[in-house]
Design a protein around this motif. Sequence first.
Motif, PDB file in Angstrom:
ATOM      1  N   UNK A  47       0.781  -1.212   0.232  1.00 22.66           N
ATOM      2  CA  UNK A  47       0.096  -0.050   0.113  1.00 22.66           C
ATOM      3  C   UNK A  47       0.767   1.154  -0.032  1.00 22.66           C
ATOM      4  N   UNK A  48       1.716   1.210   0.879  1.00 20.70           N
ATOM      5  CA  UNK A  48       2.847   2.592   0.969  1.00 20.70           C
ATOM      6  C   UNK A  48       3.717   2.683  -0.202  1.00 20.70           C
ATOM      7  N   UNK A  49       4.106   1.725  -0.826  1.00 26.11           N
ATOM      8  CA  UNK A  49       4.927   1.759  -2.145  1.00 26.11           C
ATOM      9  C   UNK A  49       3.758   1.976  -3.295  1.00 26.11           C
ATOM     10  N   UNK A 101       3.506   5.662  -2.593  1.00 23.68           N
ATOM     11  CA  UNK A 101       4.542   6.839  -2.640  1.00 23.68           C
ATOM     12  C   UNK A 101       5.212   6.648  -4.017  1.00 23.68           C
ATOM     13  N   UNK A 102       4.962   5.616  -4.867  1.00 21.89           N
ATOM     14  CA  UNK A 102       5.597   5.268  -6.142  1.00 21.89           C
ATOM     15  C   UNK A 102       6.933   5.092  -5.835  1.00 21.89           C
ATOM     16  N   UNK A 103       7.558   4.405  -4.897  1.00 24.33           N
ATOM     17  CA  UNK A 103       8.765   3.909  -4.367  1.00 24.33           C
ATOM     18  C   UNK A 103       8.656   2.691  -3.939  1.00 24.33           C
ATOM     19  N   UNK A 104       9.821   1.952  -4.003  1.00 22.93           N
ATOM     20  CA  UNK A 104      10.092   0.451  -3.423  1.00 22.93           C
ATOM     21  C   UNK A 104      10.980   0.595  -2.188  1.00 22.93           C
ATOM     22  N   UNK A 105      10.421  -0.116  -1.255  1.00 24.40           N
ATOM     23  CA  UNK A 105      10.928  -0.213   0.137  1.00 24.40           C
ATOM     24  C   UNK A 105      12.131  -1.407   0.144  1.00 24.40           C
ATOM     25  N   UNK A 165      10.876  -2.529   6.723  1.00 24.21           N
ATOM     26  CA  UNK A 165      11.047  -2.107   5.445  1.00 24.21           C
ATOM     27  C   UNK A 165      11.754  -0.735   5.468  1.00 24.21           C
ATOM     28  N   UNK A 166      12.625  -0.119   4.699  1.00 26.69           N
ATOM     29  CA  UNK A 166      13.185   1.209   4.788  1.00 26.69           C
ATOM     30  C   UNK A 166      13.239   1.594   3.165  1.00 26.69           C
ATOM     31  N   UNK A 180      -0.530  11.685  -0.354  1.00 25.93           N
ATOM     32  CA  UNK A 180      -0.304  10.445  -0.932  1.00 25.93           C
ATOM     33  C   UNK A 180      -0.774   9.356   0.000  1.00 25.93           C
ATOM     34  N   UNK A 181      -0.527   9.256   1.129  1.00 22.46           N
ATOM     35  CA  UNK A 181      -0.602   8.035   2.506  1.00 22.46           C
ATOM     36  C   UNK A 181      -2.121   8.095   2.466  1.00 22.46           C
ATOM     37  N   UNK A 182      -2.847   9.087   2.562  1.00 21.82           N
ATOM     38  CA  UNK A 182      -4.333   9.138   2.856  1.00 21.82           C
ATOM     39  C   UNK A 182      -5.043   8.475   1.632  1.00 21.82           C
ATOM     40  N   UNK A 183      -4.523   8.803   0.509  1.00 21.81           N
ATOM     41  CA  UNK A 183      -5.151   8.082  -0.681  1.00 21.81           C
ATOM     42  C   UNK A 183      -4.856   6.313  -0.539  1.00 21.81           C
ATOM     43  N   UNK A 184      -3.753   6.062  -0.243  1.00 23.92           N
ATOM     44  CA  UNK A 184      -3.169   4.821  -0.119  1.00 23.92           C
ATOM     45  C   UNK A 184      -3.986   3.800   0.817  1.00 23.92           C
ATOM     46  N   UNK A 185      -5.018   4.359   1.611  1.00 20.95           N
ATOM     47  CA  UNK A 185      -5.775   3.579   2.312  1.00 20.95           C
ATOM     48  C   UNK A 185      -5.745   3.635   3.923  1.00 20.95           C
ATOM     49  N   UNK A 186      -5.394   2.418   4.625  1.00 22.52           N
ATOM     50  CA  UNK A 186      -5.844   2.448   5.975  1.00 22.52           C
ATOM     51  C   UNK A 186      -4.779   3.184   6.992  1.00 22.52           C
TER      52      UNK A 186
END
Length: 107
Positions: free
Chosen positions: A21-23, A26-30, A43-44, A92-98
């Motif tokens: 969800x976070x990736x 944010x469009x990024x890979x942890x 994950x970082x 971005x995080x708010x749109x990503x869900x929970x």
Amino acid sequence: MTIVYDLYGAEKLCLLSARGDVERALGETFEERDSSYKGGVYYMLGRSDSENFVLKLNIDPFDGDPVEQNYPSYKILLYVNATNRSSDIEKAIRQGGDFKLLRHEVF
């Protein structure tokens, strides 16, 4: 320049699901990491000397209590450290869900 440290929490997600969800948000890979100090797998994204993100379980590996004792119902934590784009990340995080913003510290 304003530097911000934000903490987000999620109540229902498993760590791997939260990572996805976070990736996406944010469009990024942890990067997966493992540390007994941080409670095992976490994950970082980013480096410790600049803006970075840490996604981990809210469990202290030494006593089993929540790491963030003010937020025991949140199983997953997302730390956004040393950022100057807090509001963009929050959108971005708010749109990503929970995830919910739990703490916002400005320095």
